[in-house]
Design an enzyme around this catalytic site. Structure first.
Site, PDB file in Angstrom:
ATOM      1  N   SER A  51     146.805  43.247  29.940  1.00  0.00           N
ATOM      2  CA  SER A  51     147.979  44.077  30.223  1.00  0.00           C
ATOM      3  C   SER A  51     148.954  43.273  31.072  1.00  0.00           C
ATOM      4  O   SER A  51     148.674  42.134  31.464  1.00  0.00           O
ATOM      5  CB  SER A  51     147.577  45.359  30.964  1.00  0.00           C
ATOM      6  N   ILE A  53     151.656  41.070  32.974  1.00  0.00           N
ATOM      7  CA  ILE A  53     152.207  39.729  32.786  1.00  0.00           C
ATOM      8  C   ILE A  53     151.330  38.915  31.838  1.00  0.00           C
ATOM      9  O   ILE A  53     151.845  38.151  31.013  1.00  0.00           O
ATOM     10  CB  ILE A  53     152.334  39.013  34.141  1.00  0.00           C
ATOM     11  N   SER A 177     151.960  33.980  43.855  1.00  0.00           N
ATOM     12  CA  SER A 177     152.777  35.096  44.333  1.00  0.00           C
ATOM     13  C   SER A 177     153.653  34.626  45.479  1.00  0.00           C
ATOM     14  O   SER A 177     153.211  33.844  46.332  1.00  0.00           O
ATOM     15  CB  SER A 177     151.884  36.243  44.810  1.00  0.00           C
ATOM     16  N   TYR A 203     145.099  39.187  49.346  1.00  0.00           N
ATOM     17  CA  TYR A 203     145.767  38.737  48.119  1.00  0.00           C
ATOM     18  C   TYR A 203     146.687  37.554  48.422  1.00  0.00           C
ATOM     19  O   TYR A 203     146.621  36.511  47.756  1.00  0.00           O
ATOM     20  CB  TYR A 203     146.564  39.904  47.534  1.00  0.00           C
ATOM     21  N   LYS A 207     146.437  33.532  47.365  1.00  0.00           N
ATOM     22  CA  LYS A 207     147.533  32.905  46.628  1.00  0.00           C
ATOM     23  C   LYS A 207     148.042  31.671  47.364  1.00  0.00           C
ATOM     24  O   LYS A 207     148.458  30.687  46.733  1.00  0.00           O
ATOM     25  CB  LYS A 207     148.661  33.912  46.400  1.00  0.00           C
ATOM     26  N   THR A 238     154.255  46.136  36.908  1.00  0.00           N
ATOM     27  CA  THR A 238     153.039  46.098  36.109  1.00  0.00           C
ATOM     28  C   THR A 238     152.124  47.242  36.533  1.00  0.00           C
ATOM     29  O   THR A 238     152.270  47.790  37.631  1.00  0.00           O
ATOM     30  CB  THR A 238     152.281  44.774  36.309  1.00  0.00           C
TER      31      THR A 238
END
Length: 319
Positions: A51, A53, A177, A203, A207, A238
Site C-alpha cells: 500500500s 508509497i 524521513s 521512528y 531513520k 498514506t
C-alpha cells in the site's frame, strides 16, 4: 534564482515537504523524467509494497518496464496490490514474495526464494516501515523500528549481494524521513531501552541511522557494482501516516503529497541515466544536507560504532 528557491523550500520544511514544494520543484524537471521503457529487462524489489508509497513505487517501476517484485508481510494484501498494478499497467510482470523485514528468518526465506527465481536483481527499494505506539521487539529482541528500518534492510541487502552483483548497475534506495533531522545518532542506546518510549522518536532515530549508514553501505558494495542512496518523500498521505499520526495527518491533510508524488525521487534514482551520485541523501531529485541542527552531528568514531553495532545485530556476513 531557482537554486535559491529550492534551498529555501528545503529549509523552511512546511512548504518544501508538501505537495506545493513538489509542484514548484517539478517545474525544473522538464525533460528529466526517465525515458519510457527505461527499466525494460531489469528486475526491481520493493519492500512494504502492499500500500501507500511502496505500491506507488511498484506501479511506476512496472510502468517503466521492470519486472517488479512486491515484498509484503500480508500476501492477501499483496495480491490485491498486484491486481491493482496490473489494472493500471496492462501487461506488467508483477511477482509476489512474503517478507517481514523485521524478522531474520523471514528475510532469509525471502532471499532464498528470490535466488531460486532470479539470476540478477537490479533495483532494491527498502520502503517497509512501522511506527509503533508502544515499544516492541522482534523475535531476536531488537526494538521494532530499528529492526524494520535498519537491521532488516541490512540483512536483506547482505543476503541478496550475489543477485545485486550480477546486475552491473544495481541500485539500492532507502526510503528515509525528514523527521530524522530532529534526532542525533542514538550512540548510547540504539535499541531505545532508556527513558520514556515515543514511537515517533523511535521512528526518526532509526531513520537517522538509515541515512548515516548509507555511505558506508555504498562503500562496502562498490566493488560489486552496487550503488546505495537514501531519500525522503516529503509528507505523504498514506494509510500508515493516518493511523500512526492522526492529528498531524488531519491538520495537514490538504497539503500532504500523494503517494505517487512521494515515490517520485526513489523511482528517479533507480531509473535515471547516467546513474546519480551514490552514498547521498536525496529529496525531490536533489542531494540534501544530512544535518540542519548542530546537536545532530556526530564524529567518525560514533558513526563507525553504530555501523558496527548494526552490522552485528543484523547478522551481516564479513565483507
Amino acid at each position: 534564482m531557482i537554486h535559491a528557491l529550492d534551498a529555501l523550500l528545503d529549509r523552511t520544511i512546511l512548504p518544501g515537504y508538501t505537495r506545493a514544494g513538489y509542484h514548484l520543484r517539478k517545474i525544473c524537471w522538464a525533460g528529466e523524467d526517465p525515458a519510457p521503457g527505461a527499466l525494460r529487462g531489469r528486475t526491481a524489489l520493493v519492500t512494504g509494497a502492499g500500500s501507500g508509497i511502496g505500491a506507488a513505487m511498484a506501479t511506476r517501476l512496472a510502468a517503466l518496464g521492470a519486472v517488479t517484485v512486491l515484498a509484503v508481510r500480508d500476501l492477501g494484501r499483496g495480491e490485491r496490490t498486484r491486481h491493482q498494478i496490473r489494472t493500471a499497467v496492462p501487461g506488467a510482470d508483477i511477482r509476489l514474495v512474503r517478507c517481514d523485514v523485521a524478522e531474520p528468518d523471514s528475510i532469509d526465506a525471502c532471499a532464498d526464494a528470490l535466488s531460486a527465481e532470479f539470476r540478477t536483481l537490479d533495483i532494491l527499494v527498502h520502503n517497509a516501515g512501522v511506527l509503533p505506539v508502544e515499544r516492541a521487539e522482534n523475535s531476536r529482541g531488537h526494538e521494532l523500528t530499528l529492526a524494520t528500518h535498519v537491521l532488516g534492510p541490512l540483512r536483506l541487502t547482505d543476503r541478496l549481494v550475489p543477485l545485486l552483483g550480477g546486475s552491473g548497475d544495481a541500485r539500492i534506495v532507502f526510503v528515509a524521513s525528514g523527521g530524522m533531522y530532529a534526532q542525533p545518532l542514538p550512540i548510547q542506546d540504539p535499541e531505545y531501552r532508556r527513558g520514556e518510549y515515543h514511537g515517533a522518536t523511535a521512528y526518526a532515530r532509526s531513520k537517522r541511522i538509515q541515512v548515516a549508514v548509507t555511505p558506508l553501505l555504498d562503500q562496502r558494495l562498490a566493488d560489486h557494482g552496487v550503488s546505495v542512496h537514501a531519500m525522503h518523500p516529503g509528507w505523504v498521505r498514506t494509510p500508515g501516516l493516518t493511523a500512526s499520526l492522526p492529528r498531524f495527518s488531519s491538520a495537514l491533510r490538504p497539503a500532504l503529497r500523494t503517494a505517487g508524488q512521494g515515490a517520485d525521487t526513489a523511482v528517479w534514482l533507480t531509473a535515471t541515466t547516467p546513474a546519480p551520485m551514490s552514498g547521498h541523501f536525496w529529496h525531490d531529485r536533489h542531494i540534501r544536507p544530512e544535518h540542519y541542527l548542530p546537536r545532530t552531528r556526530y564524529s567518525e568514531e560514533h558513526l563507525l560504532s553504530i555501523w558496527q553495532y548494526c552490522r552485528g545485530a543484523a547478522g551481516m556476513r564479513a565483507a
